[in-house]
Design a protein around this motif. Sequence first.
Motif, PDB file in Angstrom:
ATOM      1  N   ALA A  49       0.847  -1.201   0.000  1.00 32.57           N
ATOM      2  CA  ALA A  49       0.000   0.000   0.000  1.00 32.57           C
ATOM      3  C   ALA A  49       0.875   1.241   0.000  1.00 32.57           C
ATOM      4  CB  ALA A  49      -0.910   0.010   1.220  1.00 32.57           C
ATOM      5  N   ILE A  51       0.559   5.858   0.259  1.00 30.55           N
ATOM      6  CA  ILE A  51      -0.258   7.035   0.491  1.00 30.55           C
ATOM      7  C   ILE A  51       0.502   8.271   0.034  1.00 30.55           C
ATOM      8  CG2 ILE A  51       0.554   7.230   2.897  1.00 30.55           C
ATOM      9  CD1 ILE A  51      -2.288   8.311   3.564  1.00 30.55           C
ATOM     10  N   THR A  58      -4.675   7.156  -1.659  1.00 34.15           N
ATOM     11  CA  THR A  58      -4.141   5.860  -1.265  1.00 34.15           C
ATOM     12  C   THR A  58      -4.179   4.868  -2.416  1.00 34.15           C
ATOM     13  OG1 THR A  58      -6.309   5.207  -0.416  1.00 34.15           O
ATOM     14  CG2 THR A  58      -4.761   6.162   1.156  1.00 34.15           C
ATOM     15  N   TYR A  59      -3.281   3.901  -2.348  1.00 36.52           N
ATOM     16  CA  TYR A  59      -3.144   2.887  -3.378  1.00 36.52           C
ATOM     17  C   TYR A  59      -2.892   1.547  -2.697  1.00 36.52           C
ATOM     18  CZ  TYR A  59      -1.967   7.329  -5.586  1.00 36.52           C
ATOM     19  OH  TYR A  59      -1.978   8.642  -5.983  1.00 36.52           O
ATOM     20  N   TYR A  60      -3.475   0.472  -3.258  1.00 37.74           N
ATOM     21  CA  TYR A  60      -3.364  -0.839  -2.634  1.00 37.74           C
ATOM     22  C   TYR A  60      -3.077  -1.918  -3.662  1.00 37.74           C
ATOM     23  CZ  TYR A  60      -5.596   1.367   1.384  1.00 37.74           C
ATOM     24  OH  TYR A  60      -5.894   2.194   2.436  1.00 37.74           O
ATOM     25  N   THR A  69      -5.733  -1.003   5.421  1.00 39.80           N
ATOM     26  CA  THR A  69      -5.942   0.428   5.266  1.00 39.80           C
ATOM     27  C   THR A  69      -4.668   1.171   5.654  1.00 39.80           C
ATOM     28  OG1 THR A  69      -8.304   0.216   5.798  1.00 39.80           O
ATOM     29  CG2 THR A  69      -7.337   2.416   5.914  1.00 39.80           C
ATOM     30  N   ILE A  70      -4.172   2.001   4.738  1.00 38.30           N
ATOM     31  CA  ILE A  70      -3.008   2.828   5.035  1.00 38.30           C
ATOM     32  C   ILE A  70      -3.490   4.223   5.398  1.00 38.30           C
ATOM     33  CG2 ILE A  70      -2.661   3.522   2.617  1.00 38.30           C
ATOM     34  CD1 ILE A  70       0.383   3.471   3.179  1.00 38.30           C
ATOM     35  N   SER A  71      -2.837   4.822   6.384  1.00 36.82           N
ATOM     36  CA  SER A  71      -3.187   6.180   6.784  1.00 36.82           C
ATOM     37  C   SER A  71      -1.936   6.892   7.255  1.00 36.82           C
ATOM     38  CB  SER A  71      -4.254   6.175   7.880  1.00 36.82           C
ATOM     39  OG  SER A  71      -3.783   5.511   9.035  1.00 36.82           O
TER      40      SER A  71
END
Length: 126
Positions: A49, A51, A58-60, A69-71
């Motif tokens: 992932a 960001i 965001t990209y996965y 989930t990236i944050s």
Amino acid sequence: QVQLVESGGGLVQAGGSLRLSCAASGRRFNAWLMGWFRQAPGKEREFVAAIKWSGGSTYYADSVKGRFTISGDNAKNMVYLQMNSLKPEDTAVYSCAASRSYYRGSYSSPSEYAYWGQGTQVTVSS
């Protein structure tokens, strides 16, 4: 120089959750992208992932979409990876990465990133 330090790895049963953290520091930290990659034994490094540091896009990878989930917290220079519904195939060393201050067009390529953490082990038991 830029330093990246990951934490939060461990052993979890399939279906469980973990939250990885990455602390970025250094006077030259001004990343365009922050990313997470993983590498399992005998396999190549794999994009997980990313960001965009300004704006938060965001990209996965397809393999984690809907589960991870990236944050990011720009004020604290922290990046997180919330991992839910973990599977045994998610077992790997997870590394945080930071790009330089510009984007070269390939968020999923390790070559996009100039700085790497030492990695944290994630093990998912079946």
